[in-house]
Design a protein around this motif. Structure first.
Motif, PDB file in Angstrom:
ATOM      1  N   ALA A  71       0.688  -1.181  -0.037  1.00 12.58           N
ATOM      2  CA  ALA A  71       0.189   0.089  -0.114  1.00 12.58           C
ATOM      3  C   ALA A  71       0.937   1.214   0.002  1.00 12.58           C
ATOM      4  O   ALA A  71       0.546   2.265  -0.624  1.00 12.58           O
ATOM      5  CB  ALA A  71      -0.790   0.045   1.367  1.00 12.58           C
ATOM      6  N   ARG A  77       2.191   1.990  -3.414  1.00 14.93           N
ATOM      7  CA  ARG A  77       1.289   2.438  -4.303  1.00 14.93           C
ATOM      8  C   ARG A  77       0.858   3.903  -4.184  1.00 14.93           C
ATOM      9  O   ARG A  77       0.935   4.588  -4.862  1.00 14.93           O
ATOM     10  CB  ARG A  77      -0.125   1.652  -4.138  1.00 14.93           C
ATOM     11  N   VAL A  78       0.918   4.291  -2.956  1.00 14.25           N
ATOM     12  CA  VAL A  78       0.744   5.605  -2.411  1.00 14.25           C
ATOM     13  C   VAL A  78       1.854   6.457  -3.229  1.00 14.25           C
ATOM     14  O   VAL A  78       1.506   7.525  -3.508  1.00 14.25           O
ATOM     15  CB  VAL A  78       0.461   5.722  -0.841  1.00 14.25           C
ATOM     16  N   ARG A 127       1.879   6.728  -6.717  1.00 16.35           N
ATOM     17  CA  ARG A 127       0.507   7.512  -7.360  1.00 16.35           C
ATOM     18  C   ARG A 127       0.777   8.923  -6.883  1.00 16.35           C
ATOM     19  O   ARG A 127       0.393   9.909  -7.628  1.00 16.35           O
ATOM     20  CB  ARG A 127      -0.621   6.892  -6.918  1.00 16.35           C
ATOM     21  N   GLU A 170      -5.073   2.950   1.969  1.00 16.60           N
ATOM     22  CA  GLU A 170      -4.810   2.135   0.682  1.00 16.60           C
ATOM     23  C   GLU A 170      -5.002   0.785   1.047  1.00 16.60           C
ATOM     24  O   GLU A 170      -5.076  -0.092   0.154  1.00 16.60           O
ATOM     25  CB  GLU A 170      -3.338   2.566   0.119  1.00 16.60           C
TER      26      GLU A 170
END
Length: 195
Positions: free
Chosen positions: A18, A21-22, A25, A39
């Motif tokens: 997670a 990904r944070v 992005r 997330e």
């Protein structure tokens, strides 16, 4: 592993994924414990239940990804005599680059407490670039003994060049700009292995 430990390995990986990904992005500045838990679809306080804070979490993420990469490099031993030497090395180098997103590594370097915890982890024996270099050297030595590298090849220097390039790519590449890692690694291996 953190002093408090994480009881459920799946939760640890879920939080790490997670966080990656944070950062990918929204950028490193967006990485907060709330952003990570949202997330990961976990309760807000779960990160602080298992880690002393965000700095420890970031350090553990980096240490985990280095350990994963070292295991991938060590798996080269099973590939001795199989496929092309350059292909085997390329696959591991690219997996290493993918396992350590530049933004995550940069995050660990820009947060002094996370950088200190990461360094302490390496000093206490957590795998780092030296473990990856040793695995590359051992693989290249075995391939030289098997006749798939020239007799005058220098496995230790070849491994150092690969690890140095990997480190450089991790620290400087900007996705979508310049040559991709695969092209750069391919050219380097062609030169190093004289193929």
């Amino acid at each position: 592993m953190s002093p408090r430990g994480v009881a459920i390995p799946d939760l640890r990986e879920r939080l790490f994924a997670a966080a990656e990904r944070v950062v990918a992005r929204d950028g490193a500045a967006a990485l907060t414990s709330r952003a990570i838990t949202a997330e990961a679809d976990c309760a807000k306080g779960v990160l602080h239940t298992h880690f002393a804070g965000l700095d420890e979490f970031v350090a553990e993420l980096v240490l985990d990804r280095f350990a994963r990469s070292a295991r991938q490099a060590e798996a080269l031993e099973a590939k001795v005599g199989q496929a092309a030497v350059a292909d085997n090395l390329r696959d591991v180098v690219l997996a290493l680059i993918d396992a350590l997103p530049p933004a995550v590594v940069g995050l660990a370097m820009t947060r002094p407490a996370a950088a200190l915890r990461t360094r302490e982890g390496f000093q206490s024996g957590a795998p780092a670039f030296d473990a990856i270099q040793q695995a590359f050297t051992a693989y290249l030595e075995a391939e030289r003994r098997g006749g798939r590298l020239p007799a005058d090849a220098d496995p230790a220097t070849l491994a150092l060049a690969l690890v140095g390039t990997t480190h450089h790519l991790l620290m400087t590449r900007v996705p979508g700009r310049g040559d991709g890692a695969e092209a750069i690694v391919g050219r380097l291996l062609a030169v190093l292995l004289r193929s």
